[in-house]
Design a protein around this motif. Structure first.
Motif, PDB file in Angstrom:
ATOM      1  N   LEU A  81      -6.031  13.832  -4.792  1.00  0.00           N
ATOM      2  CA  LEU A  81      -7.111  12.988  -5.327  1.00  0.00           C
ATOM      3  C   LEU A  81      -7.627  13.539  -6.655  1.00  0.00           C
ATOM      4  O   LEU A  81      -7.796  12.792  -7.623  1.00  0.00           O
ATOM      5  N   ALA A  82      -7.886  14.836  -6.695  1.00  0.00           N
ATOM      6  CA  ALA A  82      -8.389  15.466  -7.921  1.00  0.00           C
ATOM      7  C   ALA A  82      -7.376  15.323  -9.051  1.00  0.00           C
ATOM      8  O   ALA A  82      -7.743  15.030 -10.197  1.00  0.00           O
ATOM      9  N   TRP A  83      -6.112  15.504  -8.743  1.00  0.00           N
ATOM     10  CA  TRP A  83      -5.038  15.377  -9.741  1.00  0.00           C
ATOM     11  C   TRP A  83      -5.011  13.955 -10.296  1.00  0.00           C
ATOM     12  O   TRP A  83      -4.901  13.761 -11.504  1.00  0.00           O
ATOM     13  N   ILE A  84      -5.106  12.960  -9.431  1.00  0.00           N
ATOM     14  CA  ILE A  84      -5.098  11.559  -9.863  1.00  0.00           C
ATOM     15  C   ILE A  84      -6.302  11.279 -10.763  1.00  0.00           C
ATOM     16  O   ILE A  84      -6.176  10.627 -11.801  1.00  0.00           O
ATOM     17  N   ARG A  86      -7.887  13.209 -12.731  1.00  0.00           N
ATOM     18  CA  ARG A  86      -7.779  13.867 -14.041  1.00  0.00           C
ATOM     19  C   ARG A  86      -6.860  13.108 -15.003  1.00  0.00           C
ATOM     20  O   ARG A  86      -6.785  13.458 -16.171  1.00  0.00           O
ATOM     21  N   ARG A  87      -6.176  12.102 -14.511  1.00  0.00           N
ATOM     22  CA  ARG A  87      -5.245  11.344 -15.350  1.00  0.00           C
ATOM     23  C   ARG A  87      -5.826   9.970 -15.660  1.00  0.00           C
ATOM     24  O   ARG A  87      -5.953   9.132 -14.776  1.00  0.00           O
ATOM     25  N   PRO A  88      -6.147   9.761 -16.933  1.00  0.00           N
ATOM     26  CA  PRO A  88      -6.769   8.476 -17.311  1.00  0.00           C
ATOM     27  C   PRO A  88      -5.934   7.271 -16.892  1.00  0.00           C
ATOM     28  O   PRO A  88      -6.487   6.241 -16.500  1.00  0.00           O
ATOM     29  N   GLU A  89      -4.625   7.386 -16.929  1.00  0.00           N
ATOM     30  CA  GLU A  89      -3.762   6.255 -16.591  1.00  0.00           C
ATOM     31  C   GLU A  89      -3.710   5.979 -15.090  1.00  0.00           C
ATOM     32  O   GLU A  89      -3.236   4.921 -14.679  1.00  0.00           O
ATOM     33  N   LEU A  90      -4.213   6.902 -14.279  1.00  0.00           N
ATOM     34  CA  LEU A  90      -4.171   6.744 -12.823  1.00  0.00           C
ATOM     35  C   LEU A  90      -5.547   6.701 -12.170  1.00  0.00           C
ATOM     36  O   LEU A  90      -5.659   6.363 -10.989  1.00  0.00           O
ATOM     37  N   TYR A 110     -14.929  10.994  -1.026  1.00  0.00           N
ATOM     38  CA  TYR A 110     -15.530   9.921  -1.816  1.00  0.00           C
ATOM     39  C   TYR A 110     -15.948  10.419  -3.199  1.00  0.00           C
ATOM     40  O   TYR A 110     -15.765   9.730  -4.200  1.00  0.00           O
ATOM     41  N   GLN A 111     -16.504  11.623  -3.267  1.00  0.00           N
ATOM     42  CA  GLN A 111     -16.893  12.193  -4.561  1.00  0.00           C
ATOM     43  C   GLN A 111     -15.676  12.384  -5.464  1.00  0.00           C
ATOM     44  O   GLN A 111     -15.787  12.301  -6.684  1.00  0.00           O
ATOM     45  N   MET A 112     -14.538  12.609  -4.862  1.00  0.00           N
ATOM     46  CA  MET A 112     -13.316  12.850  -5.627  1.00  0.00           C
ATOM     47  C   MET A 112     -12.559  11.558  -5.928  1.00  0.00           C
ATOM     48  O   MET A 112     -11.474  11.604  -6.491  1.00  0.00           O
TER      49      MET A 112
END
Length: 137
Positions: A81-84, A86-90, A110-112
């Motif tokens: 979730l955190a990785w997703i 951090r990616r503007p396109e995702l 939910y926060q993430m």
């Protein structure tokens, strides 16, 4: 992000029985659904990046939704979730979180950026209702 012309679901689940139930439930909710399954967060990241064997977007299109377990080998579903996020396109990609460990991580998920959170064992009708909501999204 590339257009999501197909109704693709990326299932991130290391338990093959749970994965099969998710796939069957989603395909029952929508006949035009296509499920792709990976068993780790790292593999999901490669899929979403279009890296390695997932570079062919015709065979591995970007999903309309990601369904992930929290407890995975290696990186967790929360790390995915955190990785997703951090990616503007995702970052607008809906992520449905599943867990059998209770709701200890609910607020954090939910926060993430989790879109929805379900506890295992999954009720097929509840899962179908949640997943079918993405057909109209």
């Amino acid at each position: 992000m590339e257009a999501r012309a197909r109704n693709v679901v990326l299932v991130v689940e290391d338990n093959s029985i749970d994965s099969l139930m998710i796939e069957r439930t989603f395909c029952k909710a929508s006949a035009d659904s296509e499920c792709h399954w990976v068993s780790s967060a790292e593999e999901a990241m490669r899929y979403l990046e279009g890296a390695s064997r997932y570079a062919d977007r015709e065979n591995f299109p970007l999903p309309r939704i990601v369904v992930t377990d929290l407890r995975l080998p290696g990186s967790s579903g929360l790390e995915l979730l955190a990785w997703i996020q951090r990616r503007p396109e995702l970052k607008d990609l809906p992520v449905l979180v599943l867990t059998g460990t209770g709701n200890r991580e609910l607020e954090r998920a939910y926060q993430m950026g989790a879109y929805f959170y379900l506890l295992k064992p999954l009720a097929a009708d509840t899962l179908a209702e949640v997943l079918s909501s993405f057909q109209t999204a």
